[in-house]
Design a protein around this motif. Sequence first.
Motif, PDB file in Angstrom:
ATOM      1  N   LEU A  76      35.015   1.436  49.448  1.00 46.83           N
ATOM      2  CA  LEU A  76      34.102   0.662  50.294  1.00 46.83           C
ATOM      3  C   LEU A  76      34.717  -0.642  50.806  1.00 46.83           C
ATOM      4  O   LEU A  76      34.102  -1.342  51.599  1.00 46.83           O
ATOM      5  CB  LEU A  76      32.816   0.327  49.524  1.00 46.83           C
ATOM      6  CG  LEU A  76      31.920   1.504  49.160  1.00 46.83           C
ATOM      7  CD1 LEU A  76      30.732   1.021  48.333  1.00 46.83           C
ATOM      8  CD2 LEU A  76      31.436   2.217  50.411  1.00 46.83           C
ATOM      9  N   HIS A 123      24.650  -0.495  49.908  1.00 54.29           N
ATOM     10  CA  HIS A 123      25.456   0.144  48.875  1.00 54.29           C
ATOM     11  C   HIS A 123      25.148  -0.529  47.547  1.00 54.29           C
ATOM     12  O   HIS A 123      24.965  -1.745  47.494  1.00 54.29           O
ATOM     13  CB  HIS A 123      26.948  -0.014  49.159  1.00 54.29           C
ATOM     14  CG  HIS A 123      27.377   0.607  50.451  1.00 54.29           C
ATOM     15  ND1 HIS A 123      27.598   1.957  50.579  1.00 54.29           N
ATOM     16  CD2 HIS A 123      27.615   0.065  51.662  1.00 54.29           C
ATOM     17  CE1 HIS A 123      27.965   2.220  51.813  1.00 54.29           C
ATOM     18  NE2 HIS A 123      27.974   1.086  52.499  1.00 54.29           N
ATOM     19  N   LYS A 124      25.110   0.256  46.475  1.00 59.04           N
ATOM     20  CA  LYS A 124      24.913  -0.322  45.148  1.00 59.04           C
ATOM     21  C   LYS A 124      26.250  -0.883  44.676  1.00 59.04           C
ATOM     22  O   LYS A 124      27.247  -0.163  44.631  1.00 59.04           O
ATOM     23  CB  LYS A 124      24.428   0.722  44.157  1.00 59.04           C
ATOM     24  CG  LYS A 124      22.989   1.083  44.356  1.00 59.04           C
ATOM     25  CD  LYS A 124      22.508   1.948  43.223  1.00 59.04           C
ATOM     26  CE  LYS A 124      21.022   2.224  43.426  1.00 59.04           C
ATOM     27  NZ  LYS A 124      20.429   2.808  42.229  1.00 59.04           N
ATOM     28  N   LEU A 125      26.260  -2.172  44.354  1.00 55.43           N
ATOM     29  CA  LEU A 125      27.456  -2.823  43.828  1.00 55.43           C
ATOM     30  C   LEU A 125      27.121  -3.418  42.471  1.00 55.43           C
ATOM     31  O   LEU A 125      26.013  -3.911  42.260  1.00 55.43           O
ATOM     32  CB  LEU A 125      27.921  -3.949  44.760  1.00 55.43           C
ATOM     33  CG  LEU A 125      28.283  -3.572  46.191  1.00 55.43           C
ATOM     34  CD1 LEU A 125      28.670  -4.818  46.977  1.00 55.43           C
ATOM     35  CD2 LEU A 125      29.413  -2.562  46.213  1.00 55.43           C
ATOM     36  N   GLN A 141      34.494  -1.398  54.467  1.00 55.85           N
ATOM     37  CA  GLN A 141      33.151  -1.682  54.969  1.00 55.85           C
ATOM     38  C   GLN A 141      32.701  -3.099  54.627  1.00 55.85           C
ATOM     39  O   GLN A 141      31.757  -3.600  55.231  1.00 55.85           O
ATOM     40  CB  GLN A 141      32.154  -0.668  54.410  1.00 55.85           C
ATOM     41  CG  GLN A 141      32.383   0.732  54.938  1.00 55.85           C
ATOM     42  CD  GLN A 141      31.303   1.681  54.496  1.00 55.85           C
ATOM     43  OE1 GLN A 141      30.114   1.384  54.619  1.00 55.85           O
ATOM     44  NE2 GLN A 141      31.710   2.816  53.968  1.00 55.85           N
TER      45      GLN A 141
END
Length: 71
Positions: free
Chosen positions: A30, A5-7, A33
Amino acid sequence: MSGFHKLSIKNITRVTDKAVSIGFNVPENLKGQFQFKAGQYITLKTQIDGNDIRRDYSLCVSPHSGNLKVA
């Protein structure tokens, strides 16, 4: 947790002359997760000069802190 995931980066803190800690913003959708247990690690992925680079980092905060941080 599987997949990537892009954080965005929340903060970068200089810990020593040669080390930093990096905190990440985790969107509300998110957070489930990104729950973890003490001693777990995450794999960070980026591209440098067109090459896929992956590195594993231990999480360095309490699982109950509500934060996601590596050093």
